[in-house]
Motif scaffolding. Structure first.
Motif, PDB file in Angstrom:
ATOM      1  N   ASP A  61       0.869  -1.183   0.000  1.00 39.20           N
ATOM      2  CA  ASP A  61       0.000   0.000   0.000  1.00 39.20           C
ATOM      3  C   ASP A  61       0.901   1.226   0.000  1.00 39.20           C
ATOM      4  OD1 ASP A  61       0.854   0.321   2.675  1.00 39.20           O
ATOM      5  OD2 ASP A  61      -0.897  -0.726   3.455  1.00 39.20           O
ATOM      6  N   GLY A  62       0.345   2.364   0.384  1.00 37.94           N
ATOM      7  CA  GLY A  62       1.096   3.605   0.255  1.00 37.94           C
ATOM      8  C   GLY A  62       2.223   3.795   1.232  1.00 37.94           C
ATOM      9  N   ASP A  63       2.347   2.942   2.239  1.00 34.50           N
ATOM     10  CA  ASP A  63       3.447   3.103   3.193  1.00 34.50           C
ATOM     11  C   ASP A  63       4.030   1.775   3.656  1.00 34.50           C
ATOM     12  OD1 ASP A  63       1.535   2.114   4.946  1.00 34.50           O
ATOM     13  OD2 ASP A  63       1.101   4.058   5.846  1.00 34.50           O
ATOM     14  N   SER A  64       3.781   0.703   2.937  1.00 34.16           N
ATOM     15  CA  SER A  64       4.374  -0.577   3.328  1.00 34.16           C
ATOM     16  C   SER A  64       4.735  -1.390   2.090  1.00 34.16           C
ATOM     17  CB  SER A  64       3.438  -1.381   4.235  1.00 34.16           C
ATOM     18  OG  SER A  64       2.256  -1.734   3.553  1.00 34.16           O
ATOM     19  N   ILE A  65       5.877  -2.069   2.192  1.00 29.04           N
ATOM     20  CA  ILE A  65       6.369  -2.886   1.091  1.00 29.04           C
ATOM     21  C   ILE A  65       6.897  -4.206   1.652  1.00 29.04           C
ATOM     22  CG2 ILE A  65       7.016  -0.854  -0.287  1.00 29.04           C
ATOM     23  CD1 ILE A  65       9.919  -1.345   0.515  1.00 29.04           C
ATOM     24  N   THR A  66       7.210  -5.101   0.758  1.00 30.36           N
ATOM     25  CA  THR A  66       7.843  -6.360   1.134  1.00 30.36           C
ATOM     26  C   THR A  66       9.116  -6.506   0.317  1.00 30.36           C
ATOM     27  OG1 THR A  66       5.710  -7.404   1.626  1.00 30.36           O
ATOM     28  CG2 THR A  66       7.582  -8.857   1.279  1.00 30.36           C
ATOM     29  N   LEU A  67      10.207  -6.777   1.016  1.00 25.16           N
ATOM     30  CA  LEU A  67      11.499  -7.056   0.371  1.00 25.16           C
ATOM     31  C   LEU A  67      11.889  -8.480   0.741  1.00 25.16           C
ATOM     32  CD1 LEU A  67      13.575  -3.787   0.954  1.00 25.16           C
ATOM     33  CD2 LEU A  67      12.470  -4.536  -1.152  1.00 25.16           C
ATOM     34  N   GLY A  68      11.813  -9.391  -0.218  1.00 23.56           N
ATOM     35  CA  GLY A  68      12.088 -10.782   0.092  1.00 23.56           C
ATOM     36  C   GLY A  68      11.053 -11.300   1.075  1.00 23.56           C
ATOM     37  N   ALA A  79       0.076   6.573   5.237  1.00 18.37           N
ATOM     38  CA  ALA A  79      -0.696   6.736   4.005  1.00 18.37           C
ATOM     39  C   ALA A  79      -2.100   6.172   4.194  1.00 18.37           C
ATOM     40  CB  ALA A  79       0.005   6.027   2.845  1.00 18.37           C
ATOM     41  N   PRO A  80      -3.053   6.616   3.390  1.00 20.39           N
ATOM     42  CA  PRO A  80      -4.388   6.023   3.471  1.00 20.39           C
ATOM     43  C   PRO A  80      -4.320   4.514   3.266  1.00 20.39           C
ATOM     44  CG  PRO A  80      -4.416   7.991   2.103  1.00 20.39           C
ATOM     45  CD  PRO A  80      -2.980   7.698   2.391  1.00 20.39           C
ATOM     46  N   GLU A  81      -5.144   3.789   4.011  1.00 20.49           N
ATOM     47  CA  GLU A  81      -5.191   2.337   3.855  1.00 20.49           C
ATOM     48  C   GLU A  81      -5.696   1.977   2.457  1.00 20.49           C
ATOM     49  OE1 GLU A  81      -4.041   0.112   6.035  1.00 20.49           O
ATOM     50  OE2 GLU A  81      -3.406   1.794   7.276  1.00 20.49           O
ATOM     51  N   TYR A  82      -5.305   0.796   1.996  1.00 18.63           N
ATOM     52  CA  TYR A  82      -5.578   0.426   0.605  1.00 18.63           C
ATOM     53  C   TYR A  82      -7.071   0.507   0.276  1.00 18.63           C
ATOM     54  CZ  TYR A  82      -5.379  -2.132  -3.797  1.00 18.63           C
ATOM     55  OH  TYR A  82      -5.493  -2.481  -5.124  1.00 18.63           O
ATOM     56  N   GLY A  96      -6.688   5.348  -1.133  1.00 15.42           N
ATOM     57  CA  GLY A  96      -5.747   4.317  -0.702  1.00 15.42           C
ATOM     58  C   GLY A  96      -5.045   3.657  -1.875  1.00 15.42           C
ATOM     59  N   LYS A  97      -5.799   3.366  -2.930  1.00 11.07           N
ATOM     60  CA  LYS A  97      -5.194   2.756  -4.120  1.00 11.07           C
ATOM     61  C   LYS A  97      -4.297   3.750  -4.843  1.00 11.07           C
ATOM     62  CE  LYS A  97      -8.977  -0.541  -4.707  1.00 11.07           C
ATOM     63  NZ  LYS A  97     -10.083  -1.028  -5.561  1.00 11.07           N
ATOM     64  N   LEU A  98      -4.695   5.028  -4.857  1.00  6.23           N
ATOM     65  CA  LEU A  98      -3.858   6.041  -5.499  1.00  6.23           C
ATOM     66  C   LEU A  98      -2.569   6.273  -4.714  1.00  6.23           C
ATOM     67  CD1 LEU A  98      -6.506   8.664  -6.652  1.00  6.23           C
ATOM     68  CD2 LEU A  98      -5.364   6.905  -7.999  1.00  6.23           C
ATOM     69  N   ALA A  99      -2.628   6.153  -3.386  1.00  2.02           N
ATOM     70  CA  ALA A  99      -1.405   6.274  -2.582  1.00  2.02           C
ATOM     71  C   ALA A  99      -0.442   5.150  -2.918  1.00  2.02           C
ATOM     72  CB  ALA A  99      -1.757   6.266  -1.097  1.00  2.02           C
ATOM     73  N   ARG A 100      -0.978   3.945  -3.095  1.00  3.05           N
ATOM     74  CA  ARG A 100      -0.126   2.819  -3.500  1.00  3.05           C
ATOM     75  C   ARG A 100       0.483   3.078  -4.873  1.00  3.05           C
ATOM     76  NH1 ARG A 100      -0.277  -1.448  -6.779  1.00  3.05           N
ATOM     77  NH2 ARG A 100       0.899  -3.330  -6.142  1.00  3.05           N
ATOM     78  N   GLN A 101      -0.317   3.594  -5.818  1.00  4.52           N
ATOM     79  CA  GLN A 101       0.191   3.878  -7.152  1.00  4.52           C
ATOM     80  C   GLN A 101       1.291   4.935  -7.109  1.00  4.52           C
ATOM     81  OE1 GLN A 101      -3.089   4.867  -9.735  1.00  4.52           O
ATOM     82  NE2 GLN A 101      -4.190   2.962  -9.278  1.00  4.52           N
ATOM     83  N   GLN A 142       5.806  14.429   0.422  1.00  2.30           N
ATOM     84  CA  GLN A 142       5.916  15.566  -0.478  1.00  2.30           C
ATOM     85  C   GLN A 142       4.892  15.495  -1.608  1.00  2.30           C
ATOM     86  OE1 GLN A 142      10.076  15.141  -1.528  1.00  2.30           O
ATOM     87  NE2 GLN A 142      10.687  16.813  -0.180  1.00  2.30           N
ATOM     88  N   ALA A 143       4.590  14.264  -2.066  1.00  2.09           N
ATOM     89  CA  ALA A 143       3.622  14.085  -3.144  1.00  2.09           C
ATOM     90  C   ALA A 143       2.189  14.231  -2.655  1.00  2.09           C
ATOM     91  CB  ALA A 143       3.811  12.712  -3.798  1.00  2.09           C
ATOM     92  N   GLY A 144       2.007  14.299  -1.341  1.00  2.00           N
ATOM     93  CA  GLY A 144       0.679  14.479  -0.783  1.00  2.00           C
ATOM     94  C   GLY A 144      -0.102  13.202  -0.591  1.00  2.00           C
ATOM     95  N   TRP A 145       0.587  12.046  -0.662  1.00  2.00           N
ATOM     96  CA  TRP A 145      -0.114  10.772  -0.537  1.00  2.00           C
ATOM     97  C   TRP A 145       0.178  10.079   0.789  1.00  2.00           C
ATOM     98  CZ3 TRP A 145      -4.184  10.230  -3.209  1.00  2.00           C
ATOM     99  CH2 TRP A 145      -4.281  10.801  -4.478  1.00  2.00           C
ATOM    100  N   ALA A 146       0.724  10.812   1.728  1.00  2.00           N
ATOM    101  CA  ALA A 146       0.908  10.307   3.091  1.00  2.00           C
ATOM    102  C   ALA A 146       0.986  11.505   4.018  1.00  2.00           C
ATOM    103  CB  ALA A 146       2.164   9.453   3.206  1.00  2.00           C
ATOM    104  N   VAL A 147       0.560  11.315   5.257  1.00  2.00           N
ATOM    105  CA  VAL A 147       0.664  12.371   6.259  1.00  2.00           C
ATOM    106  C   VAL A 147       1.878  12.093   7.131  1.00  2.00           C
ATOM    107  CG1 VAL A 147      -1.821  12.765   6.272  1.00  2.00           C
ATOM    108  CG2 VAL A 147      -0.822  11.156   7.917  1.00  2.00           C
ATOM    109  N   ALA A 148       2.364  13.151   7.761  1.00  2.00           N
ATOM    110  CA  ALA A 148       3.475  12.991   8.704  1.00  2.00           C
ATOM    111  C   ALA A 148       2.992  12.174   9.893  1.00  2.00           C
ATOM    112  CB  ALA A 148       3.987  14.356   9.149  1.00  2.00           C
TER     113      ALA A 148
END
Length: 207
Positions: A61-68, A79-82, A96-101, A142-148
């Motif tokens: 989603d807009g603030d979480s990823i998976t590495l391995g 970020a907004p939830e998906y 939420g989907k736009l934050a992921r994008q 900075q892109a406006g798709w997540a809050v501090a």
């Protein structure tokens, strides 16, 4: 008579009683205990080493990823939830989907590297992530798709003033949205107090 005036009665000081054998043993025991604790703390400090992960990212989603096999929650942002929707021009839209994008565009297919030592209550690494020279945590705000969320307040203020991303309309704070959706993850703000609490929890966990 002394020229400095009459002297008062002399004070008498009683010699302190010698410490008993049990008191000495107690003092020595406490000293050895303190020394042992210091040695244990020093031995555990290596457990707080920064963990680093890198590779091809799967964007959740807009603030979480998976590495391995490592799930990573990007530190200091929220970020907004998906599944979350926001409002703009009187209509709902899938923020939420736009934050992921947005995060997918920032990564742009490049390898991602993340580093951190804290973990959230779901076991995810709280990481500072980069793709090339792009600071992904900062760039999402900075892109406006997540809050501090414990960091990047200046970047949030600029995005809000520019009315970009979620700031172009109205939205429910991601934390508030999660609170109203009981099946959604519960996150904690990643500030100084949370970091202290995490450090204490990590110390106790490795004790």
């Amino acid at each position: 008579m002394s020229r400095f005036g009459p002297r008062g009665p002399r004070r008498r000081y009683a010699a302190s009683a010698p410490r008993s054998l049990w008191r000495k043993l107690l003092d020595y025991g406490l000293a050895f205990l303190l020394l042992g604790l210091l040695i244990l703390v020093a031995a555990r400090l290596d457990r707080f080493e920064t963990r680093k992960e890198q590779g091809t990212a799967i964007v959740n989603d807009g603030d979480s990823i998976t590495l391995g096999s490592e799930r990573i929650r990007m530190r200091g942002i929220d970020a907004p939830e998906y599944q979350q929707t926001c409002q703009k021009a009187g209509a709902d839209y899938p923020c939420g989907k736009l934050a992921r994008q947005s995060l997918v565009r920032l990564i742009a297919g490049r390898p991602v590297s993340c580093s951190g030592w804290q973990r959230d209550r779901y076991g995810r690494l709280l990481g500072d992530c980069r793709a090339g020279d792009t600071d992904l945590n900062r760039a999402q705000v900075q892109a406006g798709w997540a809050v501090a969320f414990g960091g990047f307040e200046t970047e949030e203020a600029v995005a809000r003033a520019a009315k970009i991303g979620i700031w172009a309309g109205t939205f429910e704070e991601p934390q508030q949205w999660r609170d109203s959706h009981h099946d959604a993850p519960v996150e904690r703000k990643h500030g100084m107090l949370a970091s202290f609490g995490d450090a204490l929890r990590e110390f106790v966990r490795f004790w």
